[in-house]
Enzyme design. Structure first.
Site, PDB file in Angstrom:
ATOM      1  N   HIS A 289      23.008  20.657 -38.741  1.00  9.10           N
ATOM      2  CA  HIS A 289      22.571  19.615 -39.738  1.00  9.10           C
ATOM      3  C   HIS A 289      23.893  18.859 -40.350  1.00  9.10           C
ATOM      4  O   HIS A 289      23.569  17.460 -40.659  1.00  9.10           O
ATOM      5  CB  HIS A 289      22.017  20.364 -40.916  1.00  9.10           C
ATOM      6  CG  HIS A 289      20.590  20.744 -40.560  1.00  9.10           C
ATOM      7  ND1 HIS A 289      20.451  22.096 -40.279  1.00  9.10           N
ATOM      8  CD2 HIS A 289      19.398  20.099 -40.892  1.00  9.10           C
ATOM      9  CE1 HIS A 289      19.327  22.261 -39.847  1.00  9.10           C
ATOM     10  NE2 HIS A 289      18.534  21.023 -40.308  1.00  9.10           N
ATOM     11  N   ASP A 361      16.287  18.099 -30.940  1.00 11.18           N
ATOM     12  CA  ASP A 361      16.112  18.182 -32.540  1.00 11.18           C
ATOM     13  C   ASP A 361      16.485  16.871 -33.095  1.00 11.18           C
ATOM     14  O   ASP A 361      16.533  15.795 -32.183  1.00 11.18           O
ATOM     15  CB  ASP A 361      17.162  19.328 -32.854  1.00 11.18           C
ATOM     16  CG  ASP A 361      16.917  20.145 -33.994  1.00 11.18           C
ATOM     17  OD1 ASP A 361      16.131  19.803 -34.805  1.00 11.18           O
ATOM     18  OD2 ASP A 361      17.570  21.061 -34.263  1.00 11.18           O
TER      19      ASP A 361
END
Length: 458
Positions: A289, A361
């Site tokens: 992230h 993703d």
């Protein structure tokens, strides 16, 4: 009193570059919380401080003039950043129908503003939408159901294929639509049961998710997680991946058994599954992230352990495959798997023979976004990735799409790859989309419940 004034001046000197930086980067996903009212507050505060400094005659000294100039910067920098965003947005919205229909099907976007995403859907600039907790915050599930149905009606009226509508309902700590949907336990809670019980309960969980998502109009669930559970907490700074809580088990056979049953339950309701996060993030320490991450395990070891569940579930389901942003160093040390031709085409397509849908993703993750995102977008498409996900901050869609558009106009995109990808998308989702789109149809005029939340996220 003199001490307070000096302290105040020091704080103004320290805060000025911070506020200027935030203003110049107002469109950055890390600053999404400042959008809307936050940006207005920064500008108002900057102007107020400039007026205060002028009132106090700080402009008479060289240092005072410099301080006044520093506090004049935020409104100027924010205006420049906003202009840049709007120009890029207008460029994307102004693409030809041919360009939109060539590139649009390969993008899935998260949103908060219905009018914004409806325009993208109508123009064919996207192939899917992602719904999550902010889409139901302060609203009813019926409102979101009507909104999704209206988007599908818009697509139908435009003569375009139904949208892929995705949600993130894994169970446990990741159930972004629960409540109001049923909060199902994590699949990991089934790992200690007997194999028959594992399958029965996992299939039941899949049916619960499948029925509720299908009723909502969602046709793709971004679950289950097939990463192997790490033996210990991998990183104290991992606040987002949390794979130790999301992964099913350390034993590949247990993961396969539970995941296969869960996928069966989903598919019985016409909802597709997405296996994630290939090539596996249970062994890596960095949180993608925010940071780049490497998976240094040899391929042979991965084939005999981490990859067994992926190959097993893919072999007897219609699941999509999500590729993560970790670098598989044994195969391609220079690219994250999500945009590596050696990984996607070499391992997944050629070695495994998988010809289903591959998606990335979220591209709004530090491992990609804080690096050369345009290079990653072009490489992902050329590698054979079918869907590029822009989930956390949908406003970044304009930047990401512009990357693909520039690549296409400069002849950097592989036309054969795009054609093959378009065929996979049509083959992979046409049945599920048609079932979901026809299940409930609400005229666009009924979506008076949709709203923009003012944050700039849509």
């Amino acid at each position: 009193m003199q001490l307070l004034r000096r302290t105040g001046l020091i704080l103004l000197w320290l805060a000025a570059p911070v506020v200027a930086f935030a203003a110049a980067n107002k469109s950055d996903p890390y600053l999404v919380a400042l959008r809307g009212a936050g940006n207005i507050a920064l500008v108002v505060a900057s102007i107020a401080i400039v007026l205060l400094l002028l009132h106090r005659r700080r402009w008479r000294t060289m240092a005072g003039k410099l301080l006044v100039m520093l506090w004049c910067l935020p409104p100027v920098l924010m205006s420049a950043a906003h202009l840049k965003f709007e120009l890029r947005k207008n460029d994307v919205l102004g693409v030809s129908a041919a360009e939109a229909r060539r590139l649009g099907p390969h993008f899935m976007v998260g949103y908060s503003s219905f009018p914004e995403v409806a325009r993208l859907a109508e123009q064919g600039l996207i192939g899917g939408v992602y719904v999550t907790r902010h889409n139901i915050r302060g609203r009813t599930i019926e409102a979101l159901r009507a909104e999704i149905a209206s988007l599908q009606d818009i697509r139908r009226a435009a003569g375009l294929p139904p949208l892929v509508v995705a949600a993130d309902q894994e169970g446990g700590i990741v159930g972004h639509l629960a409540p109001p949907l049923t909060k199902v336990p994590a699949l990991a809670t089934l790992a200690g049961l007997a194999p028959d019980d594992q399958q029965a309960k996992a299939e039941e969980f899949g049916r619960i998710h499948g029925r509720e998502l299908a009723d909502l109009g969602v046709n793709l669930n971004l679950a289950p997680v097939l990463d192997l559970k790490p033996p210990a907490r991998r990183n104290r700074l991992d606040f987002h991946t949390l794979i130790g809580q999301r992964a099913i088990a350390t034993d590949p056979a247990v993961v396969s058994t539970i995941a296969s049953a869960y996928v069966r339950g989903l598919e019985q309701s016409g909802v597709g599954a997405t296996l994630k996060h290939f090539p596996g993030i249970g062994r890596v320490h960095a949180d993608t992230h925010h940071f780049s991450a490497k998976l240094d395990t040899p391929v042979k070891e991965l084939e005999e352990s981490d990859w067994l569940p992926f190959r097993d579930v893919l072999s007897h389901s219609h699941s999509a495959l999500m590729v993560g942003h970790v670098t598989l160093t044994a195969v391609d040390p220079d690219h994250a798997a999500s945009h590596s031709k050696r990984v996607v085409e070499g391992v997944i397509r050629e070695t495994w023979g998988y010809q289903g849908v591959v998606m990335t993703d979220d591209l709004v993750m530090g491992a990609i976004y804080q690096n050369d995102v345009c290079k990653a977008v072009v490489e992902a498409i050329n590698a054979g990735v079918d869907l590029l996900l822009v989930a956390y901050d949908g406003a970044q869609f304009y930047r990401v799409f512009a990357c693909a558009l520039d690549g296409a106009r400069q002849g950097k995109l592989d036309a054969a790859m795009l054609r093959a990808s378009a065929a996979r998308l049509e083959r992979g989702f046409s049945i599920e989309q048609a079932r979901a789109a026809s299940r409930r149809s609400v005229p666009p005029r009924t979506v008076g419940l949709a709203r923009t939340d003012g944050s700039g996220r849509w």
